[in-house]
Design an enzyme around this catalytic site. Structure first.
Site, short mmCIF file in Angstrom:
data_model
loop_
_atom_site.label_atom_id
_atom_site.label_comp_id
_atom_site.label_asym_id
_atom_site.label_seq_id
_atom_site.Cartn_x
_atom_site.Cartn_y
_atom_site.Cartn_z
N ASN A 195 1.38 2.07 6.80
CA ASN A 195 2.41 1.75 5.80
C ASN A 195 2.02 2.29 4.42
OD1 ASN A 195 0.36 0.06 5.06
ND2 ASN A 195 1.50 -1.85 5.32
N GLU A 252 -1.59 -3.41 0.06
CA GLU A 252 -0.36 -3.28 0.85
C GLU A 252 0.79 -2.86 -0.06
OE1 GLU A 252 -0.58 -3.45 3.97
OE2 GLU A 252 -1.81 -5.12 4.67
N ASP A 256 -13.48 -2.79 0.62
CA ASP A 256 -12.87 -4.08 0.98
C ASP A 256 -13.69 -4.82 2.02
OD1 ASP A 256 -12.30 -2.28 3.01
OD2 ASP A 256 -10.14 -2.36 2.77
N HIS A 268 -0.99 1.94 2.95
CA HIS A 268 -1.97 1.16 2.18
C HIS A 268 -3.28 1.91 2.03
CE1 HIS A 268 -3.36 -1.11 6.02
NE2 HIS A 268 -4.42 -0.46 5.60
#
Ligand code: GLP
Length: 242
Positions: free
Chosen positions: A127, A134, A62, A129
């Site tokens: 979380n 996400e 990313d 990811h």
């Protein structure tokens, strides 16, 4: 899933290095790479070694949208600093954060299709990811533009002078792109990852917990420290790395 528990990040670096070295020895030529603080000790172990990646290709997960590769917080810059300057690859792909979204995401997915990733390293968001996928990201997603959640912006704000400087968008491999890799190495340290680690390994496979998709991948190794492993209930699955 193979779960290795290490005593600290330095040992995690050694354990991760071993996975890279073994893949290389077995003929791997395409390595999927990640940023974040977690993989640094693995990159340190690699740069300190005589492993040769000059015939290998790397493909990063990313990049922040809007940051040029020369920006100190761009993931291209991070990779140059921590790995590529010391251990060059034949070709190193990172999404171009300055390029137009539709063009860049399509170009990047083509690169992944043309160069099947032999070993993909992943960090883990608090979380759950992976990459910048996400919660709620479809499991069949390909490289796409992502709107970062507030929790991810907050977690990354420590690297920027001002919270307002943290990019709000990124380009990320999708979950479907990541699952194309032949082998996956996920690394997580610290108590703030413990819930995500437990949900990833023992929870339901759901798009609400992106990393849980790894339960469907045939070749996954997880490296954790004791704090990150603390909420796992199947303790007999955990292999100590010494
Ligand atoms: C960012 C990256 C992820 C990384 C995560 C965790 O959101 N896009 O790839 O896994 O942060 O970072 P850290 O390893 O610093 O905890």
């Amino acid at each position: 899933m193979k779960i290795l528990q290490v005593s600290d990040q330095k040992m995690g670096g050694q354990a991760g290095y071993n996975v890279f070295a073994e893949a290389l020895a077995n003929g791997a030529t395409v390595f999927g790479l990640a940023t974040g603080s977690t993989p640094i000790s693995i990159y340190d172990a690699i740069t300190a070694s005589d492993l040769d990646f000059s015939n290998a290709v790397s493909i990063n997960l990313d990049e922040y949208k809007g940051l040029p590769g020369t920006h100190e917080q761009s993931y291209r810059y991070f990779m140059n600093e921590h790995l590529f300057n010391k251990k060059p690859f034949k070709e190193s792909y990172v999404p171009d954060g300055m390029a137009d979204a539709a063009t860049e995401t399509a170009r990047y997915e083509r690169i992944i299709n043309d160069n099947q990733i032999d070993l993909q390293i992943l960090g883990l968001g608090q979380n759950g990811h992976i990459g910048f996928n996400e919660p709620g990201t479809p499991f069949d997603s390909l490289t796409h533009e992502v709107t970062l959640t507030q929790s991810t912006i907050d977690a990354n704000a420590r690297f920027f002078a001002d919270e307002n400087d943290v990019p709000r968008y990124a380009y990320s491999m999708g979950i479907g792109s990541i699952m194309k890799a032949k082998q996956i190495l996920l690394v997580a340290y610290g108590e703030n990852k413990a819930d995500a680690v437990a949900a990833m390994i023992e929870g339901p496979v759901t798009e609400d917990m992106p990393a849980s998709v790894l339960q469907r991948h045939p070749n996954v190794t997880v490296i954790v420290d004791a704090a990150a492993a603390a909420k796992l209930t199947n303790r007999e699955e955990i292999v100590p790395f010494v």
